[in-house]
Motif scaffolding. Structure first.
Motif, PDB file in Angstrom:
ATOM      1  N   ILE A  78      41.385  52.686  40.206  1.00 50.66           N
ATOM      2  CA  ILE A  78      40.306  51.707  40.093  1.00 50.66           C
ATOM      3  C   ILE A  78      39.808  51.399  41.496  1.00 50.66           C
ATOM      4  O   ILE A  78      40.516  50.761  42.294  1.00 50.66           O
ATOM      5  N   CYS A 122      37.306  49.603  44.095  1.00 51.11           N
ATOM      6  CA  CYS A 122      36.510  48.381  44.184  1.00 51.11           C
ATOM      7  C   CYS A 122      35.700  48.371  45.477  1.00 51.11           C
ATOM      8  O   CYS A 122      36.026  49.055  46.458  1.00 51.11           O
ATOM      9  N   ASP A 123      34.621  47.583  45.492  1.00 45.20           N
ATOM     10  CA  ASP A 123      33.813  47.418  46.697  1.00 45.20           C
ATOM     11  C   ASP A 123      34.361  46.275  47.542  1.00 45.20           C
ATOM     12  O   ASP A 123      35.413  45.698  47.246  1.00 45.20           O
ATOM     13  N   GLY A 132      35.264  43.040  45.869  1.00 44.12           N
ATOM     14  CA  GLY A 132      36.334  43.039  44.886  1.00 44.12           C
ATOM     15  C   GLY A 132      35.916  43.423  43.488  1.00 44.12           C
ATOM     16  O   GLY A 132      36.714  43.320  42.553  1.00 44.12           O
ATOM     17  N   GLN A 133      34.688  43.907  43.317  1.00 47.32           N
ATOM     18  CA  GLN A 133      34.213  44.327  42.005  1.00 47.32           C
ATOM     19  C   GLN A 133      34.442  45.825  41.807  1.00 47.32           C
ATOM     20  O   GLN A 133      34.384  46.599  42.765  1.00 47.32           O
ATOM     21  N   VAL A 134      34.713  46.203  40.580  1.00 50.33           N
ATOM     22  CA  VAL A 134      34.982  47.613  40.284  1.00 50.33           C
ATOM     23  C   VAL A 134      33.733  48.439  40.525  1.00 50.33           C
ATOM     24  O   VAL A 134      32.650  48.136  40.015  1.00 50.33           O
ATOM     25  N   ARG A 135      33.887  49.489  41.348  1.00 54.17           N
ATOM     26  CA  ARG A 135      32.765  50.365  41.673  1.00 54.17           C
ATOM     27  C   ARG A 135      32.806  51.644  40.859  1.00 54.17           C
ATOM     28  O   ARG A 135      31.781  52.125  40.386  1.00 54.17           O
ATOM     29  N   ASP A 170      46.560  45.009  43.010  1.00 56.24           N
ATOM     30  CA  ASP A 170      45.895  44.499  44.199  1.00 56.24           C
ATOM     31  C   ASP A 170      46.443  43.107  44.522  1.00 56.24           C
ATOM     32  O   ASP A 170      47.251  42.552  43.772  1.00 56.24           O
ATOM     33  N   ARG A 182      45.769  42.259  39.900  1.00 55.28           N
ATOM     34  CA  ARG A 182      45.086  43.151  38.963  1.00 55.28           C
ATOM     35  C   ARG A 182      45.491  44.594  39.248  1.00 55.28           C
ATOM     36  O   ARG A 182      45.753  44.960  40.398  1.00 55.28           O
ATOM     37  N   LEU A 239      41.215  46.965  32.969  1.00 56.30           N
ATOM     38  CA  LEU A 239      39.995  46.347  33.499  1.00 56.30           C
ATOM     39  C   LEU A 239      39.791  44.921  33.003  1.00 56.30           C
ATOM     40  O   LEU A 239      38.748  44.316  33.278  1.00 56.30           O
ATOM     41  N   TRP A 269      38.666  42.132  35.448  1.00 55.95           N
ATOM     42  CA  TRP A 269      37.261  42.063  35.871  1.00 55.95           C
ATOM     43  C   TRP A 269      36.328  41.762  34.700  1.00 55.95           C
ATOM     44  O   TRP A 269      35.250  41.228  34.895  1.00 55.95           O
TER      45      TRP A 269
END
Length: 368
Positions: A101, A103-104, A107-110, A148, A152, A320, A323
């Motif tokens: 997974i 993330c940017d 902290g959002q899933v990219r 993380d 998560r 997921l 998020w």
């Protein structure tokens, strides 16, 4: 945010885990995963087609999701790979799929990326529970934390059931390794017979009028020449040049007697069975389990594609959930063409139930 409250809740509660012993195959089948993949998937048309039928079916299945962004993540390509199809193939072959997974900075899933499972090893804590995953490419080793800083998941580990190992799933390729080896050996043998004029084997008879026998040196020389030039499947049926006093007498069964085609068909059926694919869809002769291809295709979806898809989609949704609150991913059965007859039958039965209200009927067919 402490998603699930994992670290505080599980200490002293979870049982200890341990790496189990690997299941070994009997006979001279390939035991390593790489060797099995090369023999079973790269070099065997039956196993490759069986895996493709299931994995491509899972990858092409229409999805419904609790959030459009969640569906976009699951269906997006990352590094050129089709995520769900790749994960399905890895789950069938290896028994494990590891989805990183990414993330940017916010902290959002990219994106989601499926790692090669044979390159991943689980790093466990004192209690045996995974705390990190090591990804090895040649001499380079990367350590990927299991979670993380917010608790998560950083890697979603999706695995098939394995009765003898707590950390790693069990794939279908090992169970099919014996049938794959037989199928490949029969193919090589038939190819060798065709290359050498399809002549049967036999015996060398020393035929002289005075009743003499070969000397030890002559016997050893002929034996060594036979082993060097004529033994093995690559030399099957190769013609011989005989010296005086030697006579060739055919004595083995012909290829028809050996029934290599029947042997190959039986091995092919076992390969299809290991991956849950009806043999009729593989074009194999003699299968009468289904009345037609439509029934066989429906069985493929019900017994192979949908269970694999449910395992993958449930694993991704759970990973997921940090998020996407109340994350849910599933196959939209109303849009699967192979199951249209089943849905039509259900709708007809529900419509004929006069004792149900309209809301109850809508709920029974999966409508809100």
């Amino acid at each position: 945010m402490k998603w699930f409250g994992r670290k505080s809740a599980r200490e002293g509660v979870r049982p200890a885990l341990a790496r189990g012993g690997s299941i070994t195959s009997l006979g001279e089948w390939p035991r390593s995963y790489e060797a099995q993949v090369r023999e079973g998937y790269c070099n065997n048309p039956v196993a490759q087609r069986a895996v493709k039928l299931v994995s491509e079916g899972v990858g092409s299945a229409p999805l419904k999701a609790s959030d459009p962004a969640l569906a976009a993540l699951a269906t997006a390509r990352s590094g050129g790979q089709v995520l769900i199809e790749t994960v399905a193939a890895q789950l069938l072959l290896h028994g494990n799929a590891y989805v990183q997974i990414l993330c940017d900075s916010a902290g959002q899933v990219r994106e989601l990326f499926a790692l090669r499972p044979e390159r991943v090893t689980v790093e466990a804590d004192a209690g045996g529970w995974p705390v990190a995953y090591r990804y090895r490419v040649g001499e380079h080793v990367s350590r990927l934390a299991a979670e993380d800083p917010g608790g998560r998941p950083a890697v979603a580990h999706i695995k098939a059931f394995n009765p003898v190992d707590d950390h790693y799933g069990l794939g279908c390729l090992g169970a099919a390794a014996g049938a794959v080896a037989i199928h490949n050996a029969a193919t090589r043998w038939n190819k060798a017979l065709l290359d050498n004029a399809a002549r049967p084997s036999g015996a060398l008879v020393y035929d002289v009028s005075d009743g003499g026998v070969l000397s030890p040196d002559q016997f050893a020389r002929i034996k060594s020449e036979l082993e060097a030039a004529f033994a093995g499947a690559a030399n099957a049926g190769r013609p011989m040049l005989l010296e005086g006093g030697l006579k060739w007498q055919a004595m083995s069964m012909t290829p028809a007697d050996m029934d290599f085609m029947g042997l190959k068909a039986a091995a092919a059926r076992e390969i299809a069975l290991a991956f849950g694919v009806p043999p009729m869809l593989m074009g194999l002769p003699g299968d009468t389990a289904f009345a037609n291809y439509r029934e066989a295709n429906r069985a493929l979806w019900r017994l192979a594609i949908l269970p694999v898809a449910d395992t993958i989609l449930a694993g991704l949704a759970q990973a997921l959930a940090g998020w996407f609150p109340d994350a849910a991913l599933a196959v939209d059965l109303d849009r699967v063409a192979a199951l249209a007859e089943d849905r039509e039958r259900l709708w007809r039965q529900v419509s004929a139930a006069d004792f149900l209200s309209d809301d109850e009927k809508r709920a029974m067919v999966g409508l809100s």
